[in-house]
Scaffold this motif. Structure first.
Motif, mmCIF file in Angstrom:
data_model
loop_
_atom_site.group_PDB
_atom_site.id
_atom_site.type_symbol
_atom_site.label_atom_id
_atom_site.label_comp_id
_atom_site.label_asym_id
_atom_site.label_seq_id
_atom_site.Cartn_x
_atom_site.Cartn_y
_atom_site.Cartn_z
ATOM 1 N N ILE A 23 4.485 6.972 -7.427
ATOM 2 C CA ILE A 23 4.276 5.671 -7.144
ATOM 3 C C ILE A 23 3.431 5.648 -6.628
ATOM 4 O O ILE A 23 3.095 4.037 -6.818
ATOM 5 C CB ILE A 23 5.122 5.873 -6.024
ATOM 6 C CG1 ILE A 23 6.790 6.251 -6.303
ATOM 7 C CG2 ILE A 23 5.723 4.667 -4.883
ATOM 8 C CD1 ILE A 23 7.375 5.524 -7.355
ATOM 9 N N ALA B 228 1.564 4.096 -9.326
ATOM 10 C CA ALA B 228 2.513 2.488 -10.049
ATOM 11 C C ALA B 228 2.397 0.891 -9.007
ATOM 12 O O ALA B 228 1.268 0.318 -10.058
ATOM 13 C CB ALA B 228 3.881 2.714 -9.697
ATOM 14 N N VAL B 229 1.643 1.852 -7.789
ATOM 15 C CA VAL B 229 0.802 0.854 -7.264
ATOM 16 C C VAL B 229 -0.283 0.527 -7.218
ATOM 17 O O VAL B 229 -0.795 -1.185 -7.734
ATOM 18 C CB VAL B 229 0.888 0.687 -5.462
ATOM 19 C CG1 VAL B 229 0.165 0.652 -4.677
ATOM 20 C CG2 VAL B 229 2.179 1.556 -5.188
ATOM 21 N N TYR C 152 0.804 0.981 2.101
ATOM 22 C CA TYR C 152 1.708 0.392 1.254
ATOM 23 C C TYR C 152 2.531 1.292 1.556
ATOM 24 O O TYR C 152 3.787 0.524 1.085
ATOM 25 C CB TYR C 152 1.462 0.159 -0.398
ATOM 26 C CG TYR C 152 2.548 -0.768 -1.178
ATOM 27 C CD1 TYR C 152 1.937 -2.387 -1.757
ATOM 28 C CD2 TYR C 152 2.792 -0.122 -2.055
ATOM 29 C CE1 TYR C 152 3.651 -2.665 -1.844
ATOM 30 C CE2 TYR C 152 4.169 -0.241 -2.408
ATOM 31 C CZ TYR C 152 4.068 -2.105 -2.832
ATOM 32 O OH TYR C 152 5.264 -3.029 -3.585
ATOM 33 N N PRO D 156 5.673 0.925 -14.073
ATOM 34 C CA PRO D 156 5.191 0.717 -12.801
ATOM 35 C C PRO D 156 5.772 -0.439 -12.748
ATOM 36 O O PRO D 156 6.090 -0.618 -11.245
ATOM 37 C CB PRO D 156 3.420 0.278 -13.548
ATOM 38 C CG PRO D 156 3.137 1.381 -14.140
ATOM 39 C CD PRO D 156 4.433 1.689 -15.532
ATOM 40 N N LYS D 157 5.433 -1.484 -13.467
ATOM 41 C CA LYS D 157 6.385 -2.718 -13.211
ATOM 42 C C LYS D 157 7.771 -3.164 -12.462
ATOM 43 O O LYS D 157 8.074 -3.337 -11.805
ATOM 44 C CB LYS D 157 6.341 -3.484 -14.844
ATOM 45 C CG LYS D 157 7.028 -5.137 -14.562
ATOM 46 C CD LYS D 157 6.756 -6.068 -15.742
ATOM 47 C CE LYS D 157 7.315 -7.775 -15.498
ATOM 48 N NZ LYS D 157 7.236 -8.519 -16.840
ATOM 49 N N LEU E 117 10.466 -1.835 -5.617
ATOM 50 C CA LEU E 117 10.545 -1.689 -3.787
ATOM 51 C C LEU E 117 10.129 -2.837 -2.904
ATOM 52 O O LEU E 117 10.549 -3.028 -2.489
ATOM 53 C CB LEU E 117 8.925 -0.881 -5.038
ATOM 54 C CG LEU E 117 8.655 0.683 -4.274
ATOM 55 C CD1 LEU E 117 7.284 1.374 -4.808
ATOM 56 C CD2 LEU E 117 9.442 1.807 -3.551
ATOM 57 N N GLU E 118 9.446 -3.915 -4.135
ATOM 58 C CA GLU E 118 9.739 -5.407 -3.748
ATOM 59 C C GLU E 118 11.261 -5.691 -3.248
ATOM 60 O O GLU E 118 11.235 -6.355 -2.622
ATOM 61 C CB GLU E 118 8.675 -5.939 -4.704
ATOM 62 C CG GLU E 118 7.352 -5.969 -4.863
ATOM 63 C CD GLU E 118 6.261 -6.076 -3.329
ATOM 64 O OE1 GLU E 118 6.986 -7.123 -2.979
ATOM 65 O OE2 GLU E 118 5.503 -4.728 -3.356
ATOM 66 N N ILE F 250 7.138 -1.494 -8.665
ATOM 67 C CA ILE F 250 7.082 -2.123 -8.141
ATOM 68 C C ILE F 250 8.070 -2.940 -7.283
ATOM 69 O O ILE F 250 8.774 -3.289 -6.564
ATOM 70 C CB ILE F 250 5.796 -2.777 -8.445
ATOM 71 C CG1 ILE F 250 4.436 -1.579 -8.156
ATOM 72 C CG2 ILE F 250 5.195 -3.267 -7.128
ATOM 73 C CD1 ILE F 250 4.098 -0.775 -7.125
ATOM 74 N N HIS G 158 -0.248 -1.793 -11.247
ATOM 75 C CA HIS G 158 0.477 -3.077 -10.434
ATOM 76 C C HIS G 158 -0.653 -3.617 -10.239
ATOM 77 O O HIS G 158 -0.894 -5.037 -10.556
ATOM 78 C CB HIS G 158 1.729 -2.827 -8.833
ATOM 79 C CG HIS G 158 2.219 -4.313 -9.181
ATOM 80 N ND1 HIS G 158 3.309 -5.175 -9.601
ATOM 81 C CD2 HIS G 158 1.833 -5.067 -7.910
ATOM 82 C CE1 HIS G 158 3.465 -5.932 -9.513
ATOM 83 N NE2 HIS G 158 3.066 -6.780 -8.124
#
Length: 632
Positions: A263, A266-267, A284, A233-234, A240-241, A237, A270
């Protein structure tokens, strides 16, 4: 064997989806665009990405530069955000070098500065943006954020020397980071066009320079991000960021291939400290993805065509040109299935001149198993799982050939289907029946296969055999009840152990077991041989005889009853197991003729008493038990 990797060969008519995506990118005419290719693991997202690239490369009305980024490869080795920036920058600078003769001096300088800006953003991101909000403009360094748990430890009343030491380290690091940022906030001696740069200004300057360079180069940068759903997940994200840094820049298009469900998870992971509902998670994702494209799930038509094309590709008698012609015709036909056209054995055979008998048989096999591979909960038409299924089948076929094991490929297919998709307990029952049978037959399947093939006289199917998969499997040719399955199970032993009688019993015990299974009446000789065995061997023999007894469907006086009586007299443990077995025999299977036999021994009378306590016991059987009791 069939490759498990993504492919450029479209076997199920997915190219039209890639064409639609390519049209959207070209039609944007330099305006920013983000596309999401979503679907479950193994459905073909990576292949769709390659088809999209192929479609874009074939167009002459736009100059496209591709960047392929796999965040999974950078996981644990590099910061995903910085890696993405460097990958994109390298592609742009390389393009600028190729076109340097047509670029202005200012454009060349701007392109050359991109690497320097990425390095500066790396430093700002890793050295820390500052300790306090008024220094950071709301940012917190990863280093300081990582130490929050230590800071929090001061508030729980358990302060140790290590805690105080860690706080000192964090404070020193924070002051250092803050000083560096304050220095960055001061005007630097730079050229007039650069000016002073804060972290926020550095990011904006990077965006401006990148966008201007792309415009000068007159290219569209298409960034293909794959395997995002494989990342932790880290990392997912962070990638994506990082995209947000580039999103909505002109002359860019981002294509992200990922399992949308992963995904979303993962959001949630996070932002675990924030109460997120489904709408917020959706928002998101929607803010990042302008155009979602879902890889279509395969229906029975597509699975059948996919299987047939895999068999065609493996056919050595066909050259590559013939295989490509067949593929194109199959894809064309799939595009017409909405109006009733079919891709079946007859259609594909008609495309192959002098079709070999081996290929014809495999096409027929594909036709039979396609519905099961489509509807099975464990496969659901997943292309990658279908390939793995066929690869396992190929391996077992080769193993049988190398070891000279006589086995029918259709039997292998049917057993492999059951192994992969069937109920585990039901499959264990099949293994047990074959291992304990003298001829390798799973005789208990006979009634089940008959019922599945619409024989109303056969007993009704019970769980788990009465669900859709098991009914379809039972009705699938060939029937297995009358076949020796030992060879097929032997070549599949990498997934289950083959335990024969010889593995557990001494040679004397095996001889006694054979004698028990051949008994047609009581025998003092068998009883004497049993008495010479250890209690452990008697227990193992009892388990095997009971397993054989479970195949009986009418309990009057079948021959196996003689073996059970001898075993019950051999040890108290065997007697208890046999009484427990009879307590589980369905009432419908108990016949009146069993009463006089069981009434001869004490344990048998206990069994009969248990039968009398059943409300559903047949009246003739009940009367016979009562009559036998009066004579004892």
């Amino acid at each position: 064997m069939w490759s498990d990797n993504e492919t450029l060969r479209d076997l199920v008519n997915f190219s039209h989806v890639a064409e639609v995506a390519a049209e959207r990118i070209v039609g944007a005419k330099g305006e920013p665009l983000s596309l999401g290719i979503s679907g479950d693991w193994g459905v073909g997202k990576s292949s769709m990405m390659k088809l999209l690239r192929t479609s874009l490369e074939a167009r002459e009305d736009v100059d496209i530069r591709f960047v392929e980024f796999n965040a999974w490869l950078y996981q644990s080795y590099d910061d995903a955000r910085a890696a993405l920036m460097e990958t994109i920058t390298a592609a742009v600078v390389e393009q600028a070098v190729e076109k340097k003769d047509t670029l202005s001096a200012k454009a060349r300088k701007r392109a050359a500065s991109l690497f320097g800006r990425v390095k500066k953003l790396r430093v700002l991101g890793l050295a820390g943006s500052a300790l306090f909000d008024y220094m950071t403009q709301g940012q917190i360094t990863p280093f300081i954020a990582g130490g929050m748990a230590t800071m929090g430890g001061l508030l729980d009343g358990e302060v140790s020397g290590d805690d105080l030491k860690r706080v000192k380290e964090l404070t020193a690091e924070g002051i250092k980071g803050g000083k560096e940022l304050l220095d960055n906030e001061k005007p630097q001696e730079k050229s007039s066009d650069e000016g002073s740069e804060t972290p926020r200004k550095a990011i904006q300057a990077f965006r401006d320079d990148l966008e201007a360079t792309l415009a000068e180069l007159n290219i569209t940068l298409v960034v293909l991000i794959d395997d995002l759903d494989r990342c932790l997940p880290k990392t997912a994200i962070a990638t994506l960021e990082a995209m947000r840094l580039f999103l909505f820049l002109k002359h860019t298009a981002f294509v992200i291939a990922a399992d949308e469900g992963m995904i979303r998870q993962a959001v949630r992971t996070h932002f675990e400290d924030v109460a997120l509902n489904d709408d917020l998670v959706t928002n998101y994702f929607d803010k990042l993805i302008q155009l979602p494209i879902r890889v279509p799930p395969l229906g029975t038509q597509e699975v059948r065509a996919y299987l047939m094309m895999l068999f065609v590709d493996a056919e050595e008698s066909l050259d590559d040109d013939q295989k490509e012609d067949i593929r194109l015709e199959v894809c064309r036909r799939l595009g017409e299935t909405w109006k009733g056209e079919r891709v079946d054995k007859a259609f594909v055979v008609g495309l192959v001149s002098n079709c070999s008998s081996g290929l014809i048989n495999r096409l027929a096999l594909a036709e039979r198993i396609a519905p099961i591979l489509t509807t099975s909960p464990n496969i659901r038409g997943n292309p990658r799982l279908i390939k793995r299924f066929l690869n396992t089948l190929s391996m077992r076929t080769s193993m049988a050939r190398i070891q000279s094991v006589a086995v029918d490929e259709e039997v292998l297919v049917k057993l492999l289907l059951f192994e992969r998709c069937g109920d585990k307990d039901a499959y264990a029952e099949l293994l047990r029946a074959v291992n304990e049978s003298e001829d390798g037959h799973a005789e208990f399947l006979a009634d089940k296969e008959a019922r599945a093939r619409n024989n109303e006289a056969a007993p009704p199917l019970e769980k788990p055999w009465n669900d859709l998969f098991h009914q379809n499997w039972l009705s699938l040719d060939p029937p297995l009840a009358g076949r020796d399955l030992r060879g097929a199970l032997y070549v599949g032993r990498e997934s289950h152990p083959i335990i024969s009688r010889a593995d557990e019993l001494s040679s004397d015990a095996i001889e006694v077991l054979d004698m028990l299974l051949r008994m047609n009446s009581s025998s003092s000789t068998v009883n004497d041989e049993l008495a010479r065995l250890t209690n452990q061997e008697i227990a193992r023999i009892t388990d095997k005889v009971i397993s054989k007894a479970r195949q009986e469907t009418a309990w009057g006086v079948p021959p196996i009853l003689n073996a059970l009586q001898s075993l019950a007299g051999a040890s108290p443990a065997a007697e208890s197991s046999i009484v427990a077995f009879f307590n589980e025999v369905p009432s419908t299977q108990i016949k009146a003729s069993i009463a006089p036999r069981l009434n001869q021994v004490e344990w048998g009378r206990r069994v009969l008493t248990g039968f009398l306590g059943r409300l559903d016991i047949a009246t003739p059987t009940r009367k016979a038990i009562v009559a036998a009791g009066k004579t004892s």
